[in-house]
Design a protein around this motif. Structure first.
Motif, short mmCIF file in Angstrom:
data_model
loop_
_atom_site.label_atom_id
_atom_site.label_comp_id
_atom_site.label_asym_id
_atom_site.label_seq_id
_atom_site.Cartn_x
_atom_site.Cartn_y
_atom_site.Cartn_z
N GLY A 65 24.54 58.02 16.70
CA GLY A 65 23.61 58.13 18.05
C GLY A 65 23.98 57.32 18.90
N HIS A 73 29.47 58.42 30.02
CA HIS A 73 29.97 59.08 28.98
C HIS A 73 30.90 59.22 28.83
N VAL A 77 32.66 58.43 25.33
CA VAL A 77 32.55 59.13 24.55
C VAL A 77 33.44 59.30 23.41
N ILE A 81 35.41 58.55 19.49
CA ILE A 81 35.55 60.13 18.41
C ILE A 81 37.09 59.31 18.56
N ILE A 95 26.95 63.09 15.37
CA ILE A 95 27.63 62.51 16.29
C ILE A 95 26.68 62.89 17.92
N LEU A 96 25.33 61.75 18.11
CA LEU A 96 24.97 62.55 18.88
C LEU A 96 24.28 62.10 20.20
N VAL A 97 24.01 61.68 21.56
CA VAL A 97 24.44 61.68 23.03
C VAL A 97 22.75 61.28 23.05
N LEU A 109 31.43 67.06 25.97
CA LEU A 109 30.53 66.24 25.21
C LEU A 109 30.77 67.32 23.55
N LYS A 110 30.38 68.59 24.26
CA LYS A 110 30.12 69.47 22.56
C LYS A 110 31.18 70.09 22.23
N VAL A 114 30.17 66.48 20.29
CA VAL A 114 29.20 65.75 19.79
C VAL A 114 28.05 67.15 19.48
N GLU A 116 24.87 67.10 19.64
CA GLU A 116 24.17 67.65 21.08
C GLU A 116 23.71 66.24 21.61
N VAL A 117 22.95 66.48 22.74
CA VAL A 117 23.32 66.05 23.72
C VAL A 117 21.26 65.95 24.05
#
Lengths: 139, 390
Positions: A65, A73, A77, A81, A95-97, A109-110, A114, A116-117
């Protein structure tokens, strides 16, 4: 393994990356995760992406997280990754943001990987439920 | 995760899985993982430690194989009361070891919540000197409610780090309770951290944790009362040497850990060594040192003391003795756990512990009779074995 051994213990890294010094949210998340029965490693403030990668790899966490409130970000991020990929740890890390992320960036991001945000005001229950339902399987 | 639930269930109802759990054959996929670990993959090392921690079926095969590659690392335990500065000290020690070219592994044991099984493992925050340095492998472990298994799990994780090729492996744990003491005893050299102005603590220390210390460290030595605590510790350490210590002509200077064997070396030519003096001559006098972990003061001296103790262990033959003692304890722990699992299985076959308890309540049986009923067949099997049978 928990005392009863009925479920594998979920290991999480709650990471503060970048320059902002607000980790109240990260603390709240860490405690909520603990109360949900997860094992939580907290990174501390002001970590560089490579520090986060080191911690995630060594601690062999299921969930990473990342809390970012600085708005950086889009640069931070991807570096995390990339680092995870380098160590072969990207595939089976959820991976969560968390933080304030504009919708366009969420999409981006997804696409990067990622899962979920979570924006401000997300109920803790929702986050925990999401983790429970999406923790990567291991052989 | 669902895919593993079957394994988990099996693991918890020890009875059903007991025979599988004990298997020490290395599974094919685990063999691959081990190969990666030995080739230097951090990910593989991390995954192996997870399997050890989780007691994932097959982990025994992994650990058995790891034993072939381990035994070279210096294993150092660091323990002390919460707030004594263990994490910061371990961080600075790791950085100092790195500076002289050693690779470092750290296993930090944190207590977990007894209610939820969850835990916040916070020691990593203090590893500020080593962030980004992959040659310091830092791993947090929670003290999950395993049946005497914490020390075994820690020792196995240390074995993994050792086999990976770490020169130094540090175990960091809160010095409270028997299980933590057991954990730190798996180290070759044990450092006990004491806070200044903790006169009461020194008293409490005497109750048990004192016996395990090879090096005593008064950390935060820039605080008031450090001198007094140092003096108290030194006095205590001298008293610990026992009544035969006086026969030893020279007195090992406390705080001069570099020559623990100095005065003993002359005695070695003498035949009187087989007397009880032997213990005193060969004994290690714990070093008492002052450090300020925050600033790094005293860290080099502390590493010097660790090195001196390591040398003492090797030269006096204590190392093999220490390790034999540890292996004996590990064997005992494993056998107890396995026999306990067999007993649980036997209980399940008789309808489970609840049913047995109900029988006692209804006056149909008594605890002793039931225990005998369960254990007698196991004892009979043992008696039937010829000596030398395996």
């Amino acid at each position: 393994m928990s005392v009863e051994g009925t479920e594998r213990t979920v290991r999480c890294l709650v990471a503060k990356v970048g320059l902002d010094g607000h980790d109240r949210g990260a603390h709240v998340i860490a405690r909520a995760f603990r109360d949900a029965g997860f094992e939580v490693v907290y990174s501390g403030l002001h970590r560089a992406p490579e520090d986060i990668v080191q911690a995630a790899v060594q601690e062999d966490v299921d969930v990473l997280g990342i809390s970012i409130l600085s708005g950086a970000h889009n640069t931070l991020v991807p570096k995390v990754i990339e680092g995870l990929e380098e160590y072969g740890a990207f595939e089976d890390t959820l991976i969560l943001v968390g933080g304030i992320v504009p919708d366009d960036d969420v999409k981006e991001l997804k696409e990067l990987g990622v899962a979920e945000v979570f924006g401000p005001g997300t109920p803790m229950k929702e986050t925990i439920e999401f983790v429970r339902n999406n923790v990567p399987e291991r052989e | 995760m669902n895919g593993r639930d079957a394994n988990w269930g099996a693991n918890s109802t020890r009875g059903r899985a007991a025979s599988h759990d004990r298997a020490v054959e290395l599974r094919d996929r685990d063999a691959e993982l081990l190969e990666e670990l030995l080739a230097g993959s951090h990910r593989a090392l991390a995954r192996v430690i997870t399997k050890i921690e989780e007691r994932t079926p097959g982990y025994r095969g992994i650990v058995s194989t790891l034993y072939d590659h381990a035994g070279d690392a210096a294993v150092i335990g660091v323990t002390g009361a919460p707030g004594a500065g263990k994490s910061t000290l371990v961080d600075k020690l790791a950085a100092a070891y790195r500076e002289r070219g050693d690779t470092v592994g750290v296993v930090a044991v944190d207590p977990s919540s007894p209610y939820t099984g969850g835990a916040v493992l916070g020691d990593r925050i203090r590893m500020a000197s080593n962030v980004g340095d992959m040659d310091v492998f830092f791993r947090s472990m929670s003290a999950r409610g395993q049946l005497g298994g914490l020390s075994t799990a820690t020792a196995d994780a240390v074995t993994a780090l050792d086999a990976f090729g770490k020169d130094v492996v540090m175990i960091e744990t809160v010095g409270a309770g028997q299980s933590e003491v057991d954990v730190v005893r798996t180290a070759d050299t044990v450092a006990v951290l004491v806070q200044p102005e903790s006169g009461d603590d020194v008293q409490t220390l005497k109750a048990g944790i004192l016996e395990i210390g090879d090096v005593f460290v008064v950390n935060k030595a820039d605080m008031d009362g450090a001198e007094r605590t140092l003096a108290e510790l030194e006095e205590m350490v001298h008293r610990r040497e026992g009544p035969t210590a006086g026969l030893d002509a020279g007195h090992h200077g406390v705080g001069v850990p570099n020559d623990p064997n100095d005065d003993g070396s002359e005695g070695e030519e003498d035949d009187e060594r087989d007397a009880s003096v032997d213990d005193a001559v060969d004994a290690w006098t714990p070093a008492v040192l002052a450090t300020v972990a925050e600033t790094g003061d005293g860290i080099d001296e502390l590493i010097g003391a660790f090195d001196a103790h390591g040398e003492f262990l090797r030269e006096s033959g204590e190392l093999s003795e220490t390790r034999r003692r540890r292996y004996a304890e590990e064997i005992r722990t494993l056998v107890r756990a396995d026999v306990g699992a067999l007993a649980s299985e036997a209980i399940e076959r008789r309808g489970g512990i609840e049913a047995l308890a109900a029988r006692v309540e209804h006056k149909e049986a008594d605890p002793y009779g039931l225990a005998a009923e369960i254990v007698d067949p196991i004892a009979a099997c043992l008696e039937d074995l010829e000596p030398g049978d395996t």
